[in-house]
Design an enzyme around this catalytic site. Structure first.
Site, PDB file in Angstrom:
ATOM      1  N   TYR A  91      19.469 -12.800   7.697  1.00  8.96           N
ATOM      2  CA  TYR A  91      18.784 -12.507   8.959  1.00  8.96           C
ATOM      3  C   TYR A  91      17.272 -12.482   8.753  1.00  8.96           C
ATOM      4  O   TYR A  91      16.514 -13.148   9.470  1.00  8.96           O
ATOM      5  CB  TYR A  91      19.270 -11.155   9.503  1.00  8.96           C
ATOM      6  CG  TYR A  91      18.403 -10.572  10.598  1.00  8.96           C
ATOM      7  CD1 TYR A  91      18.470 -11.044  11.896  1.00  8.96           C
ATOM      8  CD2 TYR A  91      17.500  -9.527  10.324  1.00  8.96           C
ATOM      9  CE1 TYR A  91      17.661 -10.511  12.913  1.00  8.96           C
ATOM     10  CE2 TYR A  91      16.704  -8.982  11.315  1.00  8.96           C
ATOM     11  CZ  TYR A  91      16.787  -9.473  12.607  1.00  8.96           C
ATOM     12  OH  TYR A  91      15.988  -8.945  13.598  1.00  8.96           O
ATOM     13  N   THR A 108      10.217  -8.859  12.911  1.00  7.86           N
ATOM     14  CA  THR A 108      10.895  -7.608  12.536  1.00  7.86           C
ATOM     15  C   THR A 108      10.388  -7.004  11.231  1.00  7.86           C
ATOM     16  O   THR A 108       9.950  -7.727  10.321  1.00  7.86           O
ATOM     17  CB  THR A 108      12.411  -7.886  12.387  1.00  7.86           C
ATOM     18  OG1 THR A 108      13.025  -6.813  11.669  1.00  7.86           O
ATOM     19  CG2 THR A 108      12.703  -9.177  11.609  1.00  7.86           C
ATOM     20  N   LYS A 154      14.326 -14.918  10.151  1.00  8.61           N
ATOM     21  CA  LYS A 154      13.217 -14.373  10.945  1.00  8.61           C
ATOM     22  C   LYS A 154      11.859 -14.690  10.293  1.00  8.61           C
ATOM     23  O   LYS A 154      10.844 -14.764  10.978  1.00  8.61           O
ATOM     24  CB  LYS A 154      13.385 -12.865  11.120  1.00  8.61           C
ATOM     25  CG  LYS A 154      14.447 -12.479  12.147  1.00  8.61           C
ATOM     26  CD  LYS A 154      13.923 -12.663  13.566  1.00  8.61           C
ATOM     27  CE  LYS A 154      14.903 -12.151  14.599  1.00  8.61           C
ATOM     28  NZ  LYS A 154      14.384 -12.282  15.976  1.00  8.61           N
ATOM     29  N   GLU A 213      12.234  -6.043   9.053  1.00  7.85           N
ATOM     30  CA  GLU A 213      13.110  -6.555   7.989  1.00  7.85           C
ATOM     31  C   GLU A 213      12.389  -7.601   7.134  1.00  7.85           C
ATOM     32  O   GLU A 213      12.810  -7.880   6.011  1.00  7.85           O
ATOM     33  CB  GLU A 213      14.381  -7.159   8.586  1.00  7.85           C
ATOM     34  CG  GLU A 213      15.380  -6.140   9.077  1.00  7.85           C
ATOM     35  CD  GLU A 213      16.023  -5.349   7.952  1.00  7.85           C
ATOM     36  OE1 GLU A 213      16.671  -5.959   7.106  1.00  7.85           O
ATOM     37  OE2 GLU A 213      15.856  -4.112   7.923  1.00  7.85           O
TER      38      GLU A 213
HETATM   39  P1  NDP Z   1      20.522  -7.393  20.686  1.00  4.75           P
HETATM   40  O1  NDP Z   1      21.457  -7.748  19.600  1.00  4.75           O
HETATM   41  O2  NDP Z   1      20.803  -6.184  21.530  1.00  4.75           O
HETATM   42  O3  NDP Z   1      20.383  -8.630  21.684  1.00  4.75           O
HETATM   43  C1  NDP Z   1      20.346  -9.941  21.209  1.00  4.75           C
HETATM   44  C2  NDP Z   1      20.365 -10.880  22.396  1.00  4.75           C
HETATM   45  O4  NDP Z   1      20.361 -12.224  21.915  1.00  4.75           O
HETATM   46  C3  NDP Z   1      21.621 -10.771  23.285  1.00  4.75           C
HETATM   47  O5  NDP Z   1      21.250 -11.002  24.609  1.00  4.75           O
HETATM   48  C4  NDP Z   1      22.490 -11.900  22.773  1.00  4.75           C
HETATM   49  O6  NDP Z   1      23.422 -12.378  23.724  1.00  4.75           O
HETATM   50  C5  NDP Z   1      21.416 -12.945  22.532  1.00  4.75           C
HETATM   51  N1  NDP Z   1      21.823 -14.037  21.656  1.00  4.75           N
HETATM   52  C6  NDP Z   1      22.378 -13.955  20.434  1.00  4.75           C
HETATM   53  N2  NDP Z   1      22.583 -15.188  19.933  1.00  4.75           N
HETATM   54  C7  NDP Z   1      22.157 -16.064  20.881  1.00  4.75           C
HETATM   55  C8  NDP Z   1      22.112 -17.473  20.973  1.00  4.75           C
HETATM   56  N3  NDP Z   1      22.575 -18.257  19.993  1.00  4.75           N
HETATM   57  N4  NDP Z   1      21.603 -18.028  22.087  1.00  4.75           N
HETATM   58  C9  NDP Z   1      21.150 -17.269  23.100  1.00  4.75           C
HETATM   59  N5  NDP Z   1      21.186 -15.928  23.085  1.00  4.75           N
HETATM   60  C10 NDP Z   1      21.674 -15.339  21.980  1.00  4.75           C
HETATM   61  O7  NDP Z   1      19.080  -7.289  20.026  1.00  4.75           O
HETATM   62  P2  NDP Z   1      17.838  -6.347  20.445  1.00  4.75           P
HETATM   63  O8  NDP Z   1      17.679  -6.385  21.904  1.00  4.75           O
HETATM   64  O9  NDP Z   1      17.955  -5.062  19.720  1.00  4.75           O
HETATM   65  O10 NDP Z   1      16.632  -7.125  19.741  1.00  4.75           O
HETATM   66  C11 NDP Z   1      15.891  -8.131  20.421  1.00  4.75           C
HETATM   67  C12 NDP Z   1      15.215  -9.027  19.408  1.00  4.75           C
HETATM   68  O11 NDP Z   1      14.321  -8.276  18.615  1.00  4.75           O
HETATM   69  C13 NDP Z   1      16.154  -9.715  18.420  1.00  4.75           C
HETATM   70  O12 NDP Z   1      15.601 -10.975  18.147  1.00  4.75           O
HETATM   71  C14 NDP Z   1      16.102  -8.843  17.183  1.00  4.75           C
HETATM   72  O13 NDP Z   1      16.400  -9.610  16.037  1.00  4.75           O
HETATM   73  C15 NDP Z   1      14.663  -8.396  17.227  1.00  4.75           C
HETATM   74  N6  NDP Z   1      14.366  -7.103  16.655  1.00  4.75           N
HETATM   75  C16 NDP Z   1      15.070  -5.994  17.049  1.00  4.75           C
HETATM   76  C17 NDP Z   1      14.722  -4.753  16.580  1.00  4.75           C
HETATM   77  C18 NDP Z   1      15.460  -3.510  16.975  1.00  4.75           C
HETATM   78  O14 NDP Z   1      15.318  -2.504  16.295  1.00  4.75           O
HETATM   79  N7  NDP Z   1      16.197  -3.531  18.080  1.00  4.75           N
HETATM   80  C19 NDP Z   1      13.590  -4.579  15.643  1.00  4.75           C
HETATM   81  C20 NDP Z   1      12.903  -5.817  15.333  1.00  4.75           C
HETATM   82  C21 NDP Z   1      13.288  -7.013  15.836  1.00  4.75           C
HETATM   83  P3  NDP Z   1      24.861 -11.663  23.927  1.00  4.75           P
HETATM   84  O15 NDP Z   1      24.605 -10.452  24.780  1.00  4.75           O
HETATM   85  O16 NDP Z   1      25.645 -12.722  24.608  1.00  4.75           O
HETATM   86  O17 NDP Z   1      25.364 -11.302  22.558  1.00  4.75           O
HETATM   87  P1  GDR Z   2      18.901  -2.543  10.516  1.00  7.43           P
HETATM   88  O1  GDR Z   2      19.741  -1.603  11.489  1.00  7.43           O
HETATM   89  O2  GDR Z   2      19.732  -3.164   9.475  1.00  7.43           O
HETATM   90  O3  GDR Z   2      17.717  -1.731  10.066  1.00  7.43           O
HETATM   91  O4  GDR Z   2      18.450  -3.699  11.525  1.00  7.43           O
HETATM   92  P2  GDR Z   2      21.148  -0.884  11.292  1.00  7.43           P
HETATM   93  O5  GDR Z   2      21.188   0.180  12.320  1.00  7.43           O
HETATM   94  O6  GDR Z   2      22.265  -1.864  11.267  1.00  7.43           O
HETATM   95  O7  GDR Z   2      21.023  -0.239   9.831  1.00  7.43           O
HETATM   96  C1  GDR Z   2      20.023   0.710   9.509  1.00  7.43           C
HETATM   97  C2  GDR Z   2      20.315   1.304   8.139  1.00  7.43           C
HETATM   98  O8  GDR Z   2      21.483   2.119   8.239  1.00  7.43           O
HETATM   99  C3  GDR Z   2      22.333   1.831   7.131  1.00  7.43           C
HETATM  100  N1  GDR Z   2      23.716   2.173   7.487  1.00  7.43           N
HETATM  101  C4  GDR Z   2      24.480   1.551   8.393  1.00  7.43           C
HETATM  102  N2  GDR Z   2      24.206   0.519   9.233  1.00  7.43           N
HETATM  103  C5  GDR Z   2      25.197   0.122  10.084  1.00  7.43           C
HETATM  104  N3  GDR Z   2      24.948  -0.858  10.971  1.00  7.43           N
HETATM  105  N4  GDR Z   2      26.430   0.702  10.088  1.00  7.43           N
HETATM  106  C6  GDR Z   2      26.745   1.729   9.242  1.00  7.43           C
HETATM  107  O9  GDR Z   2      27.861   2.240   9.260  1.00  7.43           O
HETATM  108  C7  GDR Z   2      25.716   2.179   8.364  1.00  7.43           C
HETATM  109  N5  GDR Z   2      25.658   3.175   7.452  1.00  7.43           N
HETATM  110  C8  GDR Z   2      24.440   3.159   6.927  1.00  7.43           C
HETATM  111  C9  GDR Z   2      22.104   0.347   6.859  1.00  7.43           C
HETATM  112  O10 GDR Z   2      22.549   0.018   5.549  1.00  7.43           O
HETATM  113  C10 GDR Z   2      20.593   0.262   7.057  1.00  7.43           C
HETATM  114  O11 GDR Z   2      19.932   0.617   5.887  1.00  7.43           O
HETATM  115  C11 GDR Z   2      18.008  -3.404  12.836  1.00  7.43           C
HETATM  116  C12 GDR Z   2      18.364  -4.595  13.725  1.00  7.43           C
HETATM  117  O12 GDR Z   2      18.077  -4.246  15.063  1.00  7.43           O
HETATM  118  C13 GDR Z   2      17.545  -5.818  13.348  1.00  7.43           C
HETATM  119  O13 GDR Z   2      17.766  -6.839  14.320  1.00  7.43           O
HETATM  120  C14 GDR Z   2      16.068  -5.447  13.341  1.00  7.43           C
HETATM  121  O14 GDR Z   2      15.304  -6.555  12.952  1.00  7.43           O
HETATM  122  C15 GDR Z   2      15.829  -4.274  12.406  1.00  7.43           C
HETATM  123  O15 GDR Z   2      16.617  -3.177  12.836  1.00  7.43           O
HETATM  124  C16 GDR Z   2      14.374  -3.820  12.408  1.00  7.43           C
END
Ligand code: NDP
Ligand code: GDR
Length: 388
Positions: free
Chosen positions: A159, A135, A163, A137
């Site tokens: 987190y 990520t 990662k 992050e």
């Molecule tokens: P989500 O939060 O939508 O999905 C996470 C998934 O992981 C869900 O299926 C959840 O299950 C499962 N999960 C959580 N904990 C466990 C566990 N202990 N054992 C097995 N399964 C588990 O994430 P995204 O699809 O958005 O992201 C996918 C991956 O990419 C993640 O690893 C995230 O950290 C990473 N990532 C995401 C980004 C983004 O912008 N979306 C950017 C960069 C990296 P359940 O449905 O039961 O909660």
């Molecule tokens: P992020 O996503 O932390 O970048 O992680 P998120 O959407 O939670 O926050 C993005 C930015 O928005 C600001 N923010 C808020 N965030 C949330 N959730 N709720 C609020 O009300 C709010 N107001 C402002 C946050 O402070 C932050 O700066 C996501 C996840 O998908 C990670 O798993 C992944 O690795 C990174 O993106 C890339």
């Protein structure tokens, strides 16, 4: 002997898991997914892919499992003998990781190790390719802009620290044991099925509900945070491309465009005809309705449902410090040049299109809620409800 390539996806019930599973099935794969046991159905995002266990020659198979349970992962991998593992499972919410740091480390860091060790213990090093969901992050307190594969990491949350371990253990198992392990360093990617507590979906859902009179206002945290937001459909395709190369490697996947949370908010509300104006700073900052305009998206759904009676001057966006993080990632912007050159990957969905697609989806959801509410059918059953 089946001719289908076999993929195993952890986190299949999540946003990326759902997009990737659908994509791989279209590519002809047999897709196995690991889902957690939950007290309510948690398969809404993949229900359209479900195949009855009694069907012959299934292409979509789910297994109960958890990244914190090593023996279970070992057994599933032994049974499935995957050609490719996509490790998408994670406690993926940055703010929540400050509240559950130990669990986050267990699932996100140790979970990655458990999968890599399973590959090694089962002697699958030469067969099974491994994708790690790394990520942006990792860059945290950024050391250079835009970020590339060579930018130093400086994680800013439990987190991101977990990662970081996942990133390096993948590199280490590649170098130590010759596993085809790759990191996709993905910047934020969103979609209509993004979790509702991530900021983009929280905003699009609120914009829709405020426009239809289901909600009065939205409370947000840091409005000035800058992110490089892409579409999950584009980004999951990149995950697959990364595992199709001749050599394992790590890639930044990003759009190369940056927007603030405030700007995302402005666009989302504009899509439902609400023009916002900002005033104040810090926790005092608010978003007021400057004007109400015609919205083609609202017109598409207005036949089914009444609108809210909104008026210019009304304050609908507030800042609530509860959404601030103890240590924030203020700015992220990726440079996807390596992915473009080596993978031939470029994002197709623009920022404007992403926001509109999410708002339209949430408007449809809100219409359904409004119809149910106005006709006396609550969406969620409650043990308090009088069903008599
Ligand atoms: P989500 O939060 O939508 O999905 C996470 C998934 O992981 C869900 O299926 C959840 O299950 C499962 N999960 C959580 N904990 C466990 C566990 N202990 N054992 C097995 N399964 C588990 O994430 P995204 O699809 O958005 O992201 C996918 C991956 O990419 C993640 O690893 C995230 O950290 C990473 N990532 C995401 C980004 C983004 O912008 N979306 C950017 C960069 C990296 P359940 O449905 O039961 O909660
Ligand atoms: P992020 O996503 O932390 O970048 O992680 P998120 O959407 O939670 O926050 C993005 C930015 O928005 C600001 N923010 C808020 N965030 C949330 N959730 N709720 C609020 O009300 C709010 N107001 C402002 C946050 O402070 C932050 O700066 C996501 C996840 O998908 C990670 O798993 C992944 O690795 C990174 O993106 C890339």
């Amino acid at each position: 002997m089946s001719s289908h390539k076999v993929a195993l996806i952890t986190g299949i019930t999540g946003q990326d898991g759902a997009y990737l599973a659908a994509f791989l099935i279209r590519k002809g794969y047999r897709v196995h997914g690991i889902k957690r046991r939950a007290s309510l159905f948690n398969t809404q995002r993949i229900d359209h892919l479900y195949q009855d266990p009694h069907e012959q020659d299934r292409r979509f198979i789910l297994h109960y499992g958890d990244l914190t349970d090593a023996t279970n992962l070992l057994r599933i991998i032994q049974e499935v003998q995957p050609d490719e593992i996509y490790n998408l499972a994670a406690q993926s919410h940055v703010k929540v990781s400050f509240e559950t740091p130990e669990y986050t480390a267990n699932a996100d860091a140790m979970g990655t190790l458990r999968l890599l060790e399973s590959i090694r213990i089962l002697g699958l090093e030469a067969r099974t390719r491994f994708y790690q969901a790394s990520t942006s992050e990792l860059y945290g307190k950024v050391q250079e802009t835009p970020q590339t594969e060579r930018t130093p990491f400086y994680p800013r949350s439990p987190y991101a620290v977990a990662k970081l371990y996942g990133y390096w253990i993948t590199v280490n198992y590649r170098e130590a044991y010759g596993i085809f392990g790759c990191n996709g360093i993905l910047f934020n990617h969103e979609s209509p099925i993004r979790g509702e507590t991530f900021v983009t979906r929280k905003i699009t859902r609120s914009a829709a509900r405020i426009a239809l009179g289901l909600q009065e206002k939205i409370y947000l945290g840091n409005l000035s945070a800058l992110r490089d937001w892409g579409h999950a459909r584009d980004f999951t395709k990149a995950q697959w491309l990364i595992l199709q190369q001749d050599q394992p490697d790590d890639y930044v996947i990003a759009t190369g465009e940056q927007h603030s949370v405030r700007e995302f908010c402005r666009k989302a509300f504009e899509a439902v005809g609400i023009v916002l104006e900002w005033s104040g700073t810090g926790v005092e900052e608010t978003g007021r309705i400057a004007a109400l305009r015609d919205s083609d998206l609202l017109r598409q759904v207005s036949a089914h449902c009444g609108m809210a009676s909104l008026r210019p001057g009304q304050t609908i966006v507030h800042v609530d410090p509860r959404y601030f993080r103890p240590t924030e990632v203020e700015t992220l912007l990726g440079n996807p040049a390596k992915a473009r050159e080596r993978l031939g990957w470029t994002p197709e969905v623009t920022f404007d299109h992403l926001v509109r697609e999410m708002v339209l989806y949430d408007l449809r959801e809100a219409v359904r809620d409004a119809i149910c509410q106005r006709n006396g059918f609550p969406r969620a059953a409650s043990c308090e409800a009088d069903f008599g």
